[in-house]
Design a protein around this motif. Structure first.
Motif, PDB file in Angstrom:
ATOM      1  N   GLN A 176       1.220  13.810  -9.870  1.00 56.86           N
ATOM      2  CA  GLN A 176       1.433  12.744 -10.838  1.00 56.86           C
ATOM      3  C   GLN A 176       0.176  11.883 -10.955  1.00 56.86           C
ATOM      4  N   HIS A 221       7.029   3.998  -7.364  1.00 58.58           N
ATOM      5  CA  HIS A 221       5.729   4.378  -6.813  1.00 58.58           C
ATOM      6  C   HIS A 221       5.435   3.674  -5.489  1.00 58.58           C
ATOM      7  N   ARG A 264       0.130  12.204  -5.689  1.00 60.93           N
ATOM      8  CA  ARG A 264      -0.065  11.212  -6.749  1.00 60.93           C
ATOM      9  C   ARG A 264      -1.507  10.712  -6.722  1.00 60.93           C
TER      10      ARG A 264
END
Length: 318
Positions: free
Chosen positions: A2, A14, A88
């Motif tokens: 991501q 997050h 991420r």
């Protein structure tokens, strides 16, 4: 993997991760060691791994004309980070506002409020915040007060020297692609889309693909034996990268690739150009005839290289 562009795009989901911060230019073996430790801690704590990067890179913001050559542009870097198993990436725009953020404010806004970091992996020489006031010791103290652990990255050495992006740039500038491959853990690759150029190659009996670089400076220059990944097929090729001293220059580096025995239209295609060996430095030729002869010699040398190579790349092979 991501990608989150900017603090304003961080969402509550997050929060809670292990993180590392840096440019990660090249994603070399030193970076890979940091990322391996990051993945291990993420598994141990049961949270995602996150890499915080900056775009542009800080030195490109402060002095764009003097900034070091890019090893990887953003798109390439993201692909390499994904290949390393990163969950991420938080990409922060490095601008005046971020530049003026104090080290304490950076920790609070990015690491604590933004990411909810549980563990941080950084190099012991890492500096951040306004005037680079933040360092490893500062982060360690902040971690104690804010509830996250901090660990220094392990130094990786090749040929008795620390692996770093700076060292890699010097090695590529010298044309030592074998040593560069040892530092990277893979061959050096430049990726880009084929765009329209001056179409001079057609006049020189060697049509070339003009690969978009999207960077002010490149870490290597000259004529190279390369191979090209094109839509799942691999082609032996020869490439020139640099300022093209024999033609009208726009002041920017260019990458031009001639795929051996390829027939077809490459415009708009995405190419991965893999560098294997340097044939010569860039030269200025007084006439097109002299340039044409030099190109023919380069192509012949590339064919000889591939005939002798243990890679045994056939045109259009998988």
């Amino acid at each position: 993997m991501q990608l989150v562009r900017g603090l304003h795009n961080l969402q509550p989901e997050h929060r809670g991760c292990v993180a590392t911060i840096g440019n990660f230019d090249g994603v070399h073996r030193g970076h890979q060691a940091i990322l391996a430790r990051l993945r291990a801690r993420a598994v141990e704590l049961g949270v995602p791994s996150c890499v915080v990067i900056f775009e542009p890179q800080p030195r490109e913001f402060f002095a764009p004309e003097q900034a070091p050559a890019r090893l990887t542009r953003l798109r390439e870097k993201l692909r390499l980070l994904a290949e390393q198993g990163v969950d991420r990436v938080l990409c922060l725009a490095f601008n005046r506002r971020l530049r003026e953020l104090s080290a304490a404010d950076f920790v609070h806004a990015v690491l604590v409020e933004g990411l909810g970091v549980q563990h941080l992996e950084v190099g012991d020489d890492f500096r951040f915040g306004c005037d680079r006031a933040g360092d490893f010791a500062f982060l360690t103290r902040a971690g104690v007060s804010e509830g996250f652990s901090v660990e220094a990255a392990t130094t990786i050495e090749v040929a008795g020297q620390r692996v770093s992006s700076s060292r890699l740039r010097l090695i590529l500038a010298e044309g030592d692609l074998a040593l560069a491959e040892r530092l990277l853990g893979r061959p050096y690759v430049i990726s880009g889309r084929v765009v329209y150029g001056q179409q001079l190659g057609r006049q020189l009996d060697a049509p070339t693909a003009n690969v978009q670089l999207k960077r002010r400076r490149v870490p290597l220059s000259g004529v190279f034996v390369v191979s090209v990944w094109l839509e799942g097929q691999r082609w032996p090729a020869v490439a020139n990268i640099g300022m093209r001293p024999s033609v009208t220059s726009d002041g920017l580096p260019h990458l031009e690739v001639h795929l051996l025995d390829y027939r077809g239209d490459l415009y708009g295609r995405q190419l991965d150009v893999i560098f294997h060996a340097k044939l010569r430095d860039e030269q200025r030729f007084a006439t097109l005839k002299a340039l044409r002869q030099a190109i023919a010699t380069d192509i012949a040398a590339a064919r000889d290289y591939w005939r002798a190579s243990t890679l045994l790349i056939e045109p259009g092979s998988k």
